[in-house]
Design a protein around this motif. Structure first.
Motif, PDB file in Angstrom:
ATOM      1  N   GLU A  74      -1.987 -15.069   3.180  1.00  0.00           N
ATOM      2  CA  GLU A  74      -1.030 -13.995   3.488  1.00  0.00           C
ATOM      3  C   GLU A  74      -1.186 -12.825   2.498  1.00  0.00           C
ATOM      4  N   GLU A  75      -1.498 -13.185   1.255  1.00  0.00           N
ATOM      5  CA  GLU A  75      -1.672 -12.150   0.231  1.00  0.00           C
ATOM      6  C   GLU A  75      -2.926 -11.308   0.526  1.00  0.00           C
ATOM      7  N   LEU A  76      -3.983 -11.991   0.981  1.00  0.00           N
ATOM      8  CA  LEU A  76      -5.218 -11.276   1.344  1.00  0.00           C
ATOM      9  C   LEU A  76      -4.968 -10.379   2.554  1.00  0.00           C
ATOM     10  N   HIS A  77      -4.179 -10.906   3.475  1.00  0.00           N
ATOM     11  CA  HIS A  77      -3.833 -10.123   4.666  1.00  0.00           C
ATOM     12  C   HIS A  77      -3.066  -8.869   4.270  1.00  0.00           C
ATOM     13  N   ASP A  78      -2.188  -9.043   3.330  1.00  0.00           N
ATOM     14  CA  ASP A  78      -1.366  -7.933   2.869  1.00  0.00           C
ATOM     15  C   ASP A  78      -2.228  -6.842   2.210  1.00  0.00           C
ATOM     16  N   LEU A  79      -3.246  -7.258   1.456  1.00  0.00           N
ATOM     17  CA  LEU A  79      -4.154  -6.282   0.828  1.00  0.00           C
ATOM     18  C   LEU A  79      -4.881  -5.484   1.914  1.00  0.00           C
ATOM     19  N   ILE A  80      -5.249  -6.171   2.984  1.00  0.00           N
ATOM     20  CA  ILE A  80      -5.950  -5.492   4.089  1.00  0.00           C
ATOM     21  C   ILE A  80      -4.999  -4.515   4.777  1.00  0.00           C
ATOM     22  N   ARG A  81      -3.723  -4.906   4.883  1.00  0.00           N
ATOM     23  CA  ARG A  81      -2.731  -3.969   5.468  1.00  0.00           C
ATOM     24  C   ARG A  81      -2.628  -2.713   4.614  1.00  0.00           C
ATOM     25  N   MET A  82      -2.763  -2.852   3.314  1.00  0.00           N
ATOM     26  CA  MET A  82      -2.733  -1.683   2.413  1.00  0.00           C
ATOM     27  C   MET A  82      -4.032  -0.882   2.555  1.00  0.00           C
ATOM     28  N   ALA A  83      -5.149  -1.606   2.713  1.00  0.00           N
ATOM     29  CA  ALA A  83      -6.459  -0.940   2.826  1.00  0.00           C
ATOM     30  C   ALA A  83      -6.486   0.008   4.025  1.00  0.00           C
ATOM     31  N   VAL A  84      -5.918  -0.438   5.145  1.00  0.00           N
ATOM     32  CA  VAL A  84      -6.027   0.370   6.367  1.00  0.00           C
ATOM     33  C   VAL A  84      -5.043   1.545   6.398  1.00  0.00           C
TER      34      VAL A  84
END
Ligand SMILES: Cc1cc2nc3c(=O)[nH]c(=O)nc-3n(C[C@H](O)[C@H](O)[C@H](O)COP(=O)(O)O)c2cc1C
Length: 189
Positions: free
Chosen positions: A25-35
């Motif tokens: 979930e934390e990795l997913h959250d970083l990707i949400r910030m990336a986009v």
């Protein structure tokens, strides 16, 4: 806002990680910030591949190290004083990080490379703000055309690897502030 500048000023490349995995979930959250990064025409030509399978990281490390041993690359590494480090048998390009995030871009988009790197920087800063460490994986991007690498990463059709970073929990305290030369600035006024 002041906190944001603190994040900018204290982010450093991390090359030593604990064994603690980074939660999905934390990795997913970083990707949400990336986009949230800007992209040309808002085309968002990126795709993210997250690798936590250590066996895949081991295989990728082997392929990159073979590539780094080729004479032309050795010459470049020597000129940067890096040959001893990368030739050490214990050297891993992933520094034992628990996760790798590869950002691939749509090859038909002429500004995808820039877009993917803007997304990568967002990810770096978001990770740092959460107490996670990152390191850009330049050596890995050098083998982007290797068919086994593409296969191992499952790069989507029509895409190619444009940026990559490891993510993990830093093993030690952060290094001091980034070492930077004063910027060369030309004013046209
Ligand atoms: C395009 C690019 C490629 C890089 N490739 C690697 C790499 O393959 N391995 C590595 O350990 N660090 C790599 N780095 C990290 C740089 O060495 C690091 O950002 C630089 O020394 C400045 O340090 P700082 O990030 O702590 O400010 C790369 C950085 C960039 C921007």
């Amino acid at each position: 806002m002041a906190e944001f500048f603190e994040v900018l000023k204290t982010r450093r490349t991390v090359r030593a990680y604990t064994d603690q995995p980074v939660q999905q979930e934390e990795l997913h959250d970083l990707i949400r910030m990336a986009v949230l990064a800007p992209s040309g025409m808002n085309a968002q030509p990126w795709a993210f591949t997250v690798v936590t399978k250590q066996d895949v990281l081991r295989k990728l490390n082997g392929i990159v190290k073979d590539f780094l041993r080729t004479p032309a690359i050795q010459q470049v590494m020597q000129s940067y004083g890096m040959a001893d480090r990368i030739n050490h048998p214990d050297y891993s390009i992933f520094y034992n990080a628990p996760a790798l995030v590869v950002i691939s871009g749509d090859k038909s988009n002429p500004v995808a490379m820039a877009d993917c790197h803007l997304a990568a920087e967002n990810l770096f800063l978001a990770a740092h703000a959460r107490g996670l460490g990152t390191c850009y994986m330049g050596f890995l991007t050098m083998v982007r055309d290797n068919p086994t690498v593409k296969d191992l990463l499952g790069i989507p059709e029509g895409h190619e690897m444009m940026a990559a970073a490891i993510v993990g929990h830093p093993a030690g305290p952060p290094d001091g502030p980034p070492k930077r030369n004063p910027p060369r600035v030309e004013w046209v006024r």
